[in-house]
Scaffold this active site. Structure first.
Site, PDB file in Angstrom:
ATOM      1  N   ARG A 140     -12.639   4.670  -0.979  1.00  0.00           N
ATOM      2  CA  ARG A 140     -11.870   3.843  -0.711  1.00  0.00           C
ATOM      3  C   ARG A 140     -12.251   2.708  -1.165  1.00  0.00           C
ATOM      4  NH1 ARG A 140      -8.225   5.643   2.237  1.00  0.00           N
ATOM      5  NH2 ARG A 140      -6.987   3.995   3.291  1.00  0.00           N
ATOM      6  N   CYS A 149       1.016  -1.531   0.303  1.00  0.00           N
ATOM      7  CA  CYS A 149      -0.333  -0.039   0.596  1.00  0.00           C
ATOM      8  C   CYS A 149       0.928   1.114   0.133  1.00  0.00           C
ATOM      9  CB  CYS A 149      -1.002   0.086   1.627  1.00  0.00           C
ATOM     10  SG  CYS A 149      -2.859   1.139   0.871  1.00  0.00           S
ATOM     11  N   HIS A 206      -3.017  -5.688   2.821  1.00  0.00           N
ATOM     12  CA  HIS A 206      -2.709  -5.914   3.843  1.00  0.00           C
ATOM     13  C   HIS A 206      -3.261  -7.655   3.479  1.00  0.00           C
ATOM     14  CE1 HIS A 206      -1.590  -2.376   4.403  1.00  0.00           C
ATOM     15  NE2 HIS A 206      -3.044  -1.420   3.695  1.00  0.00           N
TER      16      HIS A 206
HETATM   17  N1  GLN Z   1      -1.573   6.256   1.195  1.00  0.00           N
HETATM   18  C1  GLN Z   1      -2.729   4.833   1.364  1.00  0.00           C
HETATM   19  C2  GLN Z   1      -4.238   4.827   0.211  1.00  0.00           C
HETATM   20  O1  GLN Z   1      -3.825   4.613  -0.425  1.00  0.00           O
HETATM   21  C3  GLN Z   1      -2.307   4.857   2.763  1.00  0.00           C
HETATM   22  C4  GLN Z   1      -3.386   4.268   2.999  1.00  0.00           C
HETATM   23  C5  GLN Z   1      -2.702   2.989   3.218  1.00  0.00           C
HETATM   24  O2  GLN Z   1      -0.971   2.141   2.973  1.00  0.00           O
HETATM   25  N2  GLN Z   1      -3.402   1.701   3.369  1.00  0.00           N
HETATM   26  O3  GLN Z   1      -5.308   4.873   0.537  1.00  0.00           O
END
Ligand code: GLN
Length: 240
Positions: free
Chosen positions: A127, A93, A189
């Site tokens: 998101r 990420c 993740h």
């Molecule tokens: N910059 C990341 C995003 O696109 C932050 C979140 C993450 O590292 N999981 O939201």
């Protein structure tokens, strides 16, 4: 043999259980009798020359800004040189985004990247949160995504794999992550490696091969890992 793990920004970029990836690399090497050292590489720290496997986890946008600045100049050059010399790397990420050319957050200045991956990431209006299944050269990978960043791969970039379930790099082109030499970046993740032992072992083998030539690790009895993988796949498939 010795595996030296360089944990980039362990205290500032370590969310959604990403530390589980370092634990998986550590244990899967140790279970094979391989000595392991873990070096945390924070803001202001140099890239140690003896690291042969890097991990860089996710973080919030504001934490990424300080880290992006820290990784400019000789530090980023040293990391790129280590990858060119055969070190392995997993970035997840935010760490993945900062290994591209640039990350453009909402309502804030663009963050310069290391330029390891030919990719640019831009915070999007939505998101992406949910389970992900990716078809890759390491077989079926399963993880959990939580990002607003949309990553677009450039002409010289190779994706880590193709999304079967979930959104991946940008929810448009079906790609997930990026790969360059022995470096892999992705949005998975979970943490990723405990449930995807083939990728974990590949990162360890590539790291050891940097100094020792080709390395083939003995298989481990991955009964629990396989059960965790199957359960995560079932949950992901149920959310289609
Ligand atoms: N910059 C990341 C995003 O696109 C932050 C979140 C993450 O590292 N999981 O939201």
């Amino acid at each position: 043999m010795k595996l030296v793990i360089g944990w980039l920004y362990a205290s500032t970029m370590n969310i959604y259980g990403d530390r589980g990836n370092v634990i998986a690399l550590h244990r899967r090497a140790e279970w094979r009798g391989i000595r392991v050292e873990i070096r945390e590489i924070g803001i202001g720290d140099p890239i140690p020359e003896d690291v042969n496997c890097f991990f860089w986890g996710g973080g919030q946008d504001q934490e990424q800004a300080a880290v992006a600045a820290d990784m400019q100049g000789t530090k980023g050059e040293a990391l790129r040189a280590a990858i060119e010399d055969g070190a392995s790397l997993l970035a997840v990420c935010g760490g993945y985004q900062l290994l591209g050319h640039e990350y453009r957050p909402h309502n804030a200045a663009p963050q310069p990247g290391v330029g390891l991956f030919d990719a640019v990431s831009t915070a999007g209006p939505e998101r992406f949160i949910g389970n992900v299944i990716v078809e890759s050269e390491w077989g079926e990978l399963v993880g959990f995504e939580n990002h607003s960043g949309l990553t677009t791969l450039g002409p010289t970039a190779t994706p880590m794999g193709r999304v079967r379930v979930g959104r991946g790099n940008n929810g448009r082109d079906g790609t997930e992550g990026a790969r360059y030499r022995n470096a892999v970046g992705c949005y998975l993740h979970g943490s990723l490696l405990p449930k995807n032992p083939a990728l974990a072992d590949w990162l360890v083998e590539r790291a050891l091969a940097r100094r020792r030539g080709d390395v083939q690790l003995e298989p481990l009895p991955d009964t629990i890992e396989s059960m965790a993988h199957a359960e995560a796949v079932a949950r992901a498939a149920a959310t289609r």
